[in-house]
Design a protein around this motif. Sequence first.
Motif, short mmCIF file in Angstrom:
data_model
loop_
_atom_site.label_atom_id
_atom_site.label_comp_id
_atom_site.label_asym_id
_atom_site.label_seq_id
_atom_site.Cartn_x
_atom_site.Cartn_y
_atom_site.Cartn_z
N UNK A 75 99.69 90.88 -8.99
CA UNK A 75 98.27 90.90 -8.66
C UNK A 75 97.90 89.60 -7.97
N UNK A 76 97.40 89.70 -6.75
CA UNK A 76 96.94 88.54 -5.98
C UNK A 76 95.43 88.67 -5.80
N UNK A 77 94.71 87.69 -6.29
CA UNK A 77 93.24 87.70 -6.21
C UNK A 77 92.80 86.48 -5.42
N UNK A 78 91.94 86.71 -4.44
CA UNK A 78 91.40 85.62 -3.63
C UNK A 78 89.91 85.50 -3.83
N UNK A 79 89.40 84.29 -3.74
CA UNK A 79 87.96 84.06 -3.83
C UNK A 79 87.39 83.91 -2.43
N UNK A 80 86.56 84.88 -2.03
CA UNK A 80 85.91 84.79 -0.71
C UNK A 80 84.74 83.84 -0.82
N UNK A 81 84.76 82.82 -0.01
CA UNK A 81 83.74 81.78 -0.06
C UNK A 81 82.51 82.16 0.76
N UNK A 82 82.52 83.34 1.36
CA UNK A 82 81.36 83.77 2.16
C UNK A 82 81.35 85.29 2.27
N UNK A 83 80.36 85.80 2.94
CA UNK A 83 80.27 87.24 3.17
C UNK A 83 81.10 87.63 4.39
N UNK A 84 81.43 88.91 4.46
CA UNK A 84 82.10 89.47 5.64
C UNK A 84 81.07 90.39 6.29
N UNK A 85 80.59 90.02 7.47
CA UNK A 85 79.54 90.78 8.15
C UNK A 85 79.49 90.39 9.62
N UNK A 86 78.88 91.27 10.41
CA UNK A 86 78.69 90.96 11.84
C UNK A 86 77.33 90.34 12.11
N UNK A 87 76.38 90.58 11.26
CA UNK A 87 75.04 90.06 11.51
C UNK A 87 74.48 89.38 10.28
N UNK A 88 73.21 89.12 10.36
CA UNK A 88 72.53 88.46 9.26
C UNK A 88 71.62 87.38 9.79
N UNK A 89 70.79 86.91 8.93
CA UNK A 89 69.84 85.87 9.31
C UNK A 89 70.29 84.55 8.71
N UNK A 90 70.39 83.55 9.54
CA UNK A 90 70.79 82.22 9.07
C UNK A 90 69.69 81.64 8.20
N UNK A 91 70.09 81.14 7.04
CA UNK A 91 69.16 80.52 6.10
C UNK A 91 69.10 79.03 6.40
N UNK A 92 67.96 78.45 6.22
CA UNK A 92 67.81 77.02 6.50
C UNK A 92 68.42 76.20 5.37
N UNK A 93 69.67 75.82 5.57
CA UNK A 93 70.41 75.03 4.61
C UNK A 93 71.58 74.39 5.35
N UNK A 94 72.30 73.46 4.73
CA UNK A 94 73.37 72.75 5.44
C UNK A 94 74.48 73.67 5.97
N UNK A 95 74.84 74.72 5.19
CA UNK A 95 75.96 75.56 5.60
C UNK A 95 75.58 77.03 5.51
N UNK A 96 75.98 77.80 6.49
CA UNK A 96 75.85 79.25 6.49
C UNK A 96 77.22 79.82 6.86
N UNK A 97 77.91 80.38 5.90
CA UNK A 97 79.25 80.89 6.14
C UNK A 97 79.24 82.41 6.28
N UNK A 98 79.95 82.90 7.28
CA UNK A 98 80.09 84.34 7.48
C UNK A 98 81.41 84.59 8.20
#
Length: 120
Positions: A75-98
């Motif tokens: 069993x190999x489990x990975x932690x995704x540090x962000x969402x997987x998506x094509x769009x979205x609205x950037x939030x006003x903060x230091x980092x926006x990961x997608x």
Amino acid sequence: MFQHLAHRCLLILAFIALALANSSCSNAEEPKERPVKLILVGDIMFADDEETGKLIEKGVDPFEPFAKHLKEADLAIGNLECVVAEGGKEVRKPYNFRMHPRVIPTLKKHFHAYSVANNH
């Protein structure tokens, strides 16, 4: 906070135990005892603006140096540090990961499951 983390760990271990028990119950023969190989990988982040995201877009597999170990794991489990998506609205903060959905085949090639319960 520690109690919340402990509950998450117990849920992951229960999931692993059920998955392994389910796979061994399908055999007609008595399963042979062997160690279970579990690999946990943290903070996977392939954002398009990051170097790794650009490499995946070009067809490079960033997990290739570790592919043998990931494949050998029960069993190999990975932690995704962000969402997987094509769009979205950037939030006003230091980092926006997608990550772009083009990373999905690379992730599926190496991992059985993913965590998205990050520490932020």
